[in-house]
Design an enzyme around this catalytic site. Structure first.
Site, short mmCIF file in Angstrom:
data_model
loop_
_atom_site.label_atom_id
_atom_site.label_comp_id
_atom_site.label_asym_id
_atom_site.label_seq_id
_atom_site.Cartn_x
_atom_site.Cartn_y
_atom_site.Cartn_z
N ASN A 168 0.80 -1.22 0.00
CA ASN A 168 0.00 0.00 0.00
C ASN A 168 0.84 1.27 0.00
O ASN A 168 0.37 2.31 -0.46
CB ASN A 168 -0.97 0.01 1.20
CG ASN A 168 -0.33 -0.45 2.48
OD1 ASN A 168 0.31 -1.50 2.53
ND2 ASN A 168 -0.47 0.32 3.52
N GLN A 196 -4.86 -3.67 -2.19
CA GLN A 196 -4.38 -2.62 -3.10
C GLN A 196 -4.37 -3.08 -4.56
O GLN A 196 -4.36 -2.26 -5.47
CB GLN A 196 -2.97 -2.16 -2.71
CG GLN A 196 -2.91 -1.43 -1.38
CD GLN A 196 -3.47 -0.01 -1.46
OE1 GLN A 196 -3.44 0.64 -2.50
NE2 GLN A 196 -4.00 0.48 -0.35
N SER A 216 -10.99 -5.25 -0.76
CA SER A 216 -11.82 -4.23 -0.12
C SER A 216 -12.49 -3.37 -1.19
O SER A 216 -11.81 -2.83 -2.07
CB SER A 216 -10.90 -3.37 0.76
OG SER A 216 -11.60 -2.24 1.22
N GLY A 217 -13.82 -3.22 -1.09
CA GLY A 217 -14.58 -2.53 -2.13
C GLY A 217 -14.16 -1.09 -2.39
O GLY A 217 -14.10 -0.64 -3.53
N HIS A 218 -13.83 -0.36 -1.31
CA HIS A 218 -13.60 1.08 -1.50
C HIS A 218 -12.28 1.42 -2.17
O HIS A 218 -12.02 2.57 -2.49
CB HIS A 218 -13.75 1.85 -0.17
CG HIS A 218 -12.63 1.69 0.81
ND1 HIS A 218 -11.67 2.66 0.98
CD2 HIS A 218 -12.31 0.70 1.67
CE1 HIS A 218 -10.84 2.28 1.94
NE2 HIS A 218 -11.19 1.09 2.36
N THR A 254 -26.48 -10.00 8.96
CA THR A 254 -27.29 -9.68 7.79
C THR A 254 -26.42 -9.04 6.73
O THR A 254 -25.63 -8.14 7.03
CB THR A 254 -28.44 -8.73 8.20
OG1 THR A 254 -29.22 -9.39 9.20
CG2 THR A 254 -29.32 -8.37 7.01
N CYS A 342 -3.69 4.53 6.17
CA CYS A 342 -4.24 3.78 7.29
C CYS A 342 -3.37 3.91 8.53
O CYS A 342 -3.82 3.63 9.62
CB CYS A 342 -4.36 2.30 6.92
SG CYS A 342 -5.44 2.05 5.53
N1 PLP Z 1 -4.81 -4.13 3.56
C1 PLP Z 1 -4.22 -3.18 2.83
C2 PLP Z 1 -3.01 -3.52 2.03
C3 PLP Z 1 -4.72 -1.87 2.83
O1 PLP Z 1 -4.11 -0.92 2.10
C4 PLP Z 1 -5.87 -1.57 3.61
C5 PLP Z 1 -6.40 -0.18 3.67
O2 PLP Z 1 -5.72 0.75 3.29
C6 PLP Z 1 -6.48 -2.62 4.32
C7 PLP Z 1 -5.92 -3.88 4.28
C8 PLP Z 1 -7.73 -2.38 5.13
O3 PLP Z 1 -8.85 -2.40 4.29
P1 PLP Z 1 -10.24 -1.77 4.79
O4 PLP Z 1 -10.06 -0.29 4.76
O5 PLP Z 1 -11.25 -2.23 3.80
O6 PLP Z 1 -10.50 -2.31 6.15
#
Ligand code: PLP
Length: 400
Positions: A168, A196, A216-218, A254, A342
């Site tokens: 990331n 990523q 991860s969707g976002h 749910t 993060c």
């Molecule tokens: N793993 C990686 C490599 C990430 O970059 C991130 C978020 O930046 C996550 C896990 C966490 O994902 P989420 O935000 O969907 O919890």
């Protein structure tokens, strides 16, 4: 303000978003696909009535879209979760607990990469406190965990390896097939955090030997708070949540139906335009790198010597603190980040950059610029001008 060609640049009215590694704007089509599931198709997919059936149909269609984007794996190997963090927790803790249920006295050893996201690292530390032995596989100066480095961390009792698909902070793409092959030689299951990577580069877990994969969707134009875990058939996991047994008894709760619909559609859109987007985004990233380095040749590009995600650019800027550069660019309407979003806010230097051998000073002088499918050439040219001006200004003021 003067641009690289000597033209006056108008004040930046529209913000420039170059922090796609933190999160991405949703695809408008994915938003549109979600909308009916808040109103007329609002049913609980576990129910039997018409509204429930409609919701269930939508969820299963989304599962097929995700499975298709994973190279056509069976749809039932995709389990919906509440995001990348949850998927990582479920993969590691769920696997260890399943092993313990099978053989309570068997000693367990797992290997995780030194450059993992806290979602994996902190889960590994938690498991360590419950009695699991954990080794951290080192990486080279580009952030690559080579098969040799993984071998050094493996033991006869290793049951699980977790190494991220792409990093990331730097964007380094790992040699996943080779790492999975090493894991299998020891009889260990291979998990990869592809948060990523999924939706940005093509991924084919079945042919790459990946046993479990988190996304991860976002991060690829879907909604926040959505994610999935791919679990190859035959891999046993114990649920980490107790409840109603949804998602074939692996993930109770749910289902977030609108979120799942949006993520499925985002997966479909990302996969459909993948080749074109990769080429365009990587081209823009390379242009930004070139424009900045032309004027500031003492900047180091991290991970440049190895395959990187198309949108990632990690720059170490001597004489400048990353946080200051982020703040100055923010004042000009340009959003980038100092290290990983993060973990930003922490005072410790990035564990990823430290593992790559950077000094503390170099870590603090590193910024992450991440482009996405919506990034334009105009934005890149404006950003190059702004980076060059702000670095020069910070250096002249001796502000670092
Ligand atoms: N793993 C990686 C490599 C990430 O970059 C991130 C978020 O930046 C996550 C896990 C966490 O994902 P989420 O935000 O969907 O919890």
């Amino acid at each position: 303000m003067i641009d690289l060609r000597g033209n006056t640049v108008e004040n930046l009215e529209k913000p420039i978003y170059l922090d796609y590694g933190a999160t991405s704007p949703m695809w408008p089509e994915a938003v549109a696909a979600m909308l009916p599931y808040f109103t007329e198709r609002f049913g609980n997919p576990s129910g039997v009535c018409k509204a429930a059936q409609d919701a269930r149909k939508g969820v299963e269609e989304a599962r097929r879209k995700v499975a298709q984007a994973l190279g056509g794996v069976p749809a039932q190997t995709v389990y919906f979760t509440g995001g990348g963090t949850e998927s990582d927790n479920l993969a590691l803790t769920g696997f260890v607990n399943a092993m313990r249920a099978q053989a309570p006295d068997k000693p367990l050893h797992i290997v995780v990469g030194a450059t993992e996201h806290p979602a994996v690292l902190e889960t590994a530390r938690y498991l360590e406190r419950t009695g699991v032995a954990v080794s951290y596989a080192r990486c080279d100066a580009n952030g690559v965990i080579t098969p040799e480095y993984l071998e050094q961390a493996m033991r006869p009792d290793t049951v699980l390896v977790s190494i991220m698909y792409a990093n990331n902070e730097v964007g380094t793409v790992q040699p996943v097939s080779e790492l999975a092959a090493v894991s299998h030689t020891y009889g260990a299951v291979f998990h990869t955090d592809a948060v990523q990577a999924f939706g940005h580069i093509s991924i084919d877990p079945a042919s790459e030997g990946v046993d479990m994969l988190s996304a991860s969707g976002h991060k690829f134009g879907g909604p926040k708070g959505t994610g999935f875990l791919y679990v190859r058939e035959g891999v046993k996991l114990t649920p980490i949540l107790n409840g109603g047994g949804q998602e074939r008894h692996l993930r109770s709760g749910t289902l977030n139906v609108p979120g799942i619909i949006g993520m499925g559609e985002a997966a479909r859109i990302s996969a459909a335009g993948m080749a074109e987007t990769v080429a365009r985004v990587a081209g823009l990233r390379d242009l930004l790198q070139q424009l900045i380095l032309e004027k500031l040749p003492d900047i180091t590009v991290r991970g440049a010597g190895t395959p990187r995600l198309p949108g990632h650019l990690s720059l170490t800027v001597p004489g400048v603190t990353g946080e200051n550069l982020v703040l100055m660019l923010n004042l000009r309407g340009i959003c980038i980040s100092a290290g990983s979003a993060c973990t930003s806010g922490e005072t410790a230097p990035s564990h990823v950059l430290s593992a790559m051998g950077l000094t503390e000073k170099e870590c603090y002088g590193t910024v992450r610029i991440t482009l996405g499918p919506q990034t334009t050439r105009e934005e890149i040219e404006e950003t190059a001008v702004a980076v060059i001006e702000e670095v020069t200004r910070l250096r002249s003021m001796n502000l670092g």
